[in-house]
Write a protein that holds these residues in place. Structure first.
Motif, short mmCIF file in Angstrom:
data_model
loop_
_atom_site.label_atom_id
_atom_site.label_comp_id
_atom_site.label_asym_id
_atom_site.label_seq_id
_atom_site.Cartn_x
_atom_site.Cartn_y
_atom_site.Cartn_z
N THR A 34 0.83 -1.20 0.00
CA THR A 34 0.00 0.00 0.00
C THR A 34 0.87 1.25 0.00
OG1 THR A 34 -1.73 -1.17 1.19
CG2 THR A 34 -1.82 1.24 1.22
N ALA A 35 1.92 1.25 0.81
CA ALA A 35 2.82 2.39 0.85
C ALA A 35 3.50 2.60 -0.49
CB ALA A 35 3.87 2.19 1.95
N ALA A 36 3.90 1.50 -1.14
CA ALA A 36 4.54 1.62 -2.45
C ALA A 36 3.57 2.21 -3.47
CB ALA A 36 5.04 0.26 -2.92
N ALA A 37 2.31 1.78 -3.40
CA ALA A 37 1.32 2.30 -4.33
C ALA A 37 1.13 3.79 -4.15
CB ALA A 37 0.00 1.56 -4.15
N ALA A 38 1.17 4.25 -2.90
CA ALA A 38 1.03 5.68 -2.64
C ALA A 38 2.18 6.45 -3.25
CB ALA A 38 0.95 5.94 -1.14
N THR A 39 3.38 5.87 -3.18
CA THR A 39 4.55 6.51 -3.78
C THR A 39 4.35 6.69 -5.28
OG1 THR A 39 6.00 5.55 -2.11
CG2 THR A 39 7.04 6.31 -4.13
N CYS A 40 3.75 5.67 -5.93
CA CYS A 40 3.58 5.72 -7.37
C CYS A 40 2.69 6.88 -7.80
CB CYS A 40 2.94 4.41 -7.86
SG CYS A 40 3.88 2.96 -7.40
N ASN A 41 1.80 7.31 -6.93
CA ASN A 41 0.87 8.38 -7.28
C ASN A 41 1.50 9.76 -7.19
OD1 ASN A 41 -1.20 6.56 -7.74
ND2 ASN A 41 -1.81 6.53 -5.59
N ARG A 42 2.73 9.83 -6.70
CA ARG A 42 3.43 11.11 -6.60
C ARG A 42 4.55 11.16 -7.64
NH1 ARG A 42 3.46 9.60 -1.06
NH2 ARG A 42 5.70 9.21 -1.18
N PRO A 43 4.80 12.33 -8.24
CA PRO A 43 5.93 12.42 -9.17
C PRO A 43 7.23 12.09 -8.43
CG PRO A 43 4.52 14.37 -9.32
CD PRO A 43 4.06 13.59 -8.12
N LEU A 44 8.07 11.30 -9.07
CA LEU A 44 9.34 10.93 -8.46
C LEU A 44 10.33 12.08 -8.58
CD1 LEU A 44 9.73 7.27 -9.74
CD2 LEU A 44 9.01 8.02 -7.47
N PRO A 45 11.03 12.40 -7.50
CA PRO A 45 12.04 13.47 -7.60
C PRO A 45 13.27 12.99 -8.35
CG PRO A 45 12.12 12.46 -5.42
CD PRO A 45 10.95 11.83 -6.14
N ARG A 184 23.81 11.93 -26.38
CA ARG A 184 22.96 13.13 -26.43
C ARG A 184 21.55 12.77 -26.91
NH1 ARG A 184 25.14 15.53 -30.50
NH2 ARG A 184 26.90 16.33 -29.30
N TYR A 185 21.49 11.95 -27.94
CA TYR A 185 20.20 11.51 -28.48
C TYR A 185 19.39 10.74 -27.43
CZ TYR A 185 17.00 8.36 -30.95
OH TYR A 185 15.89 7.63 -31.34
N LEU A 186 20.05 9.79 -26.77
CA LEU A 186 19.37 8.97 -25.77
C LEU A 186 18.87 9.82 -24.61
CD1 LEU A 186 18.59 6.18 -24.64
CD2 LEU A 186 20.92 6.01 -23.73
N ALA A 187 19.73 10.69 -24.09
CA ALA A 187 19.34 11.53 -22.95
C ALA A 187 18.23 12.49 -23.32
CB ALA A 187 20.56 12.29 -22.44
N ASN A 188 18.26 13.01 -24.54
CA ASN A 188 17.21 13.93 -24.97
C ASN A 188 15.84 13.24 -24.99
OD1 ASN A 188 16.41 16.61 -26.17
ND2 ASN A 188 15.83 15.27 -27.87
N LYS A 189 15.82 11.98 -25.39
CA LYS A 189 14.55 11.24 -25.40
C LYS A 189 14.00 11.02 -23.98
CE LYS A 189 13.33 8.20 -28.43
NZ LYS A 189 12.60 8.93 -29.49
N LEU A 190 14.89 11.02 -23.00
CA LEU A 190 14.49 10.68 -21.63
C LEU A 190 14.52 11.89 -20.69
CD1 LEU A 190 16.42 7.32 -21.40
CD2 LEU A 190 13.94 7.57 -21.25
N LYS A 191 14.78 13.08 -21.20
CA LYS A 191 15.01 14.22 -20.31
C LYS A 191 13.78 14.62 -19.51
CE LYS A 191 14.36 17.83 -23.82
NZ LYS A 191 15.06 18.93 -24.54
N ALA A 192 12.59 14.24 -19.95
CA ALA A 192 11.38 14.57 -19.21
C ALA A 192 11.09 13.59 -18.07
CB ALA A 192 10.17 14.62 -20.16
N HIS A 193 11.91 12.55 -17.96
CA HIS A 193 11.66 11.49 -16.98
C HIS A 193 12.71 11.57 -15.88
CE1 HIS A 193 8.68 9.83 -19.70
NE2 HIS A 193 9.57 9.99 -20.67
N PHE A 194 12.28 11.95 -14.69
CA PHE A 194 13.20 12.16 -13.58
C PHE A 194 13.63 10.85 -12.92
CE2 PHE A 194 11.61 16.75 -12.60
CZ PHE A 194 12.09 17.15 -13.83
#
Length: 497
Positions: A34-45, A184-194
């Motif tokens: 349950t605690a893990a599920a709650a974490t999933c509902n928050r944006p990861l830092p 650079r290409y790989l990181a650019n594709k993933l830059k929105a994912h923290f």
């Protein structure tokens, strides 16, 4: 005639993955799920290095414990359903980091994935195949929804270093711009994912010394180019750890590289039982400037014991006790976390292809092996006491801490409000110097690393030196000593803010 993509694998999914989903496979505990599920509902830092230089934290200041699992072949070898099942399982089991590779070790450039995708056109890293990398993004996104971080290797080391591996050698010192452009290409594709951390190395040293007829070789410029490309693609400094070959730490070569955020080591599978990983961690912990350090590959559960150059089945496999001994002593020596691995899981062993190096089961069975289920109890223990104040302190152990399989390892907080001492064996007597703590009355617990349950160990303590003997079954235990005045909850039960 080629079969429909994925059709040859569906029977496997129905009989193994589908059945496991339907059965409600075991995890840790319901409250932890349950605690893990709650974490999933928050944006990861975004994860960064804490101000103390030895630990990790979110960019919001939250504590972060690296509890990794090696899933090196995840992108290459799993179907969508298999990948999803794997990620859901590890999230339920309390892992925080999944370590995987974009250009996989086993012919990850020439051989298609299970989705019939190749990373590049004509094996040219300057011509990336967008659908392949879109799939990488999908995996990262799903992991993030489950509260998991992905520690991503842009490439396994054989794609740029010579000592061994299938290659091909795509990245060389004479085409550094290609390596930088790919990263650079790989990181650019993933830059929105923290929820992405970065690993370089891939089981290879960054350079080698001259030996006999072999000249010295230095691939550090290529790793620098990859790091520069990640930085450019993200538009911010990435958190990077280096994964070296067995028996070594990145600190040997790279500690002062400005792009290296975290020292990685591989205590490995070829040095026998009880490789002194605590010495490796202690060495890195003492370096200046300080950097976190983590064992990215200790002895895997169910890995053949010392299989090189040839394995003798009579000497068997590393089992759960071997794993617990290494991971607890690694963290208590000062690691910012630790990685677990299972020999069938990293390769996703199944009947679609030959298993590597004597794996004794398939990966779905392996997901629920004892140590895999027990790793969360280490994380819960660490998180149940003040996180950022934790330091290693062997002076808590009065006398010889022992060697090999009998080596004890101790940690406490700077304020002296608690201490953890790992006992690798049952019925082991040890004198603890309580004067290292700053309290007058103490409470002791015996924490079971197999169940995550703590049992009160004795009446309140006041003597400066007190002998403790681990319980007569187990085999291993953690002695927890608390300052009574802090009113801490039982060890492992409640995560402190």
């Amino acid at each position: 005639m080629q079969p429909e993509p994925g059709s040859s694998r569906r029977s496997f999914l129905k009989t193994r993955v589908g059945a496991a989903f339907a059965a409600g496979t075991p995890s840790v505990t319901q409250s932890q799920v349950t605690a893990a599920a709650a974490t999933c509902n928050r944006p990861l830092p975004r994860i960064t290095v804490h101000a103390d230089g030895h630990l990790l934290c979110g960019d919001d200041g939250s504590p972060f414990f690296w509890l990794g699992d090696t899933a090196w072949q995840l992108i290459q070898e799993t179907t969508r359903d298999e990948c999803s099942y794997y990620l859901h399982t590890r999230a339920r089991q309390g892992f925080t980091v999944i370590q995987t590779v974009v250009l996989a070790e086993f012919d990850g450039v020439k051989q298609t994935t299970t989705e019939r995708l190749l990373p590049f056109a004509d094996q040219d890293p300057s011509r990336p195949n967008d659908p392949f990398f879109d799939r990488v993004v999908e995996i990262v996104e799903e992991a993030g929804r489950l509260g998991l971080y992905v520690a991503l290797l842009p490439t396994w080391g054989d794609k740029l270093t010579a000592p061994w591996g299938a290659g091909p050698r795509l990245f060389r010192t004479d085409n550094l711009d290609v390596a930088q452009g790919y990263a650079r290409y790989l990181a650019n594709k993933l830059k929105a994912h923290f929820n992405v951390l970065w690993i370089l190395g891939g089981d290879r040293p960054p350079r080698t010394e001259a030996e006999d007829t072999k000249p010295a070789q230095d691939w550090t410029p290529i790793w620098r180019a990859l790091a520069d490309g990640l930085n450019e693609g993200l538009g911010s400094r990435p958190t990077i750890v280096y994964h070296p070959s067995g028996g070594s730490s990145s600190s040997r070569w790279l500690h002062n590289e400005p792009w290296l955020s975290v020292n990685g080591m591989q205590s490995g599978h070829g040095g026998g039982h009880d490789v002194p990983v605590w010495d490796m961690i202690s060495h890195d912990y003492a370096l200046s400037p300080p950097k976190p350090t983590v064992d990215l590959e200790p002895n895997y559960e169910d890995h053949p014991y010392n299989p090189w150059p040839q394995w003798d089945p009579a000497i068997g496999y590393f089992r759960d006790h071997d794993v617990r001994k290494q991971v607890y002593r690694s963290v208590f020596a000062g690691g910012c976390g630790v990685t677990y691995g299972h020999h069938a899981v990293w390769q996703f062993a199944n009947r679609r292809h030959p298993v590597e190096n004597h794996a004794d089961r398939d990966w779905i069975d392996a997901l629920y092996r004892p140590a895999a289920r027990q790793m969360a109890f280490l994380r819960f223990l660490i998180e149940s006491r003040p996180f950022f104040a934790r330091i290693p302190d062997q002076s808590l152990i009065a006398g010889d801490p022992g060697r090999g399989g009998l080596h004890l390892q101790a940690t406490r907080d700077r304020d002296g409000s608690y201490a953890f001492i790992y006992f690798p064996m049952m019925d082991l007597p040890v004198t603890i110097d309580l004067s290292r703590l700053r309290a007058t009355h103490f409470r002791a617990w015996w924490y079971d690393p197999r169940t995550g349950v703590a049992t009160p160990g004795s009446p309140p303590l006041t003597a400066e030196r007190t002998e403790f003997r681990s319980p007569p079954y187990g085999p291993d235990w953690v002695l927890v000593i608390d300052d009574i005045s802090r009113n801490y909850a039982p060890p492992g039960l409640t995560r402190l803010a």
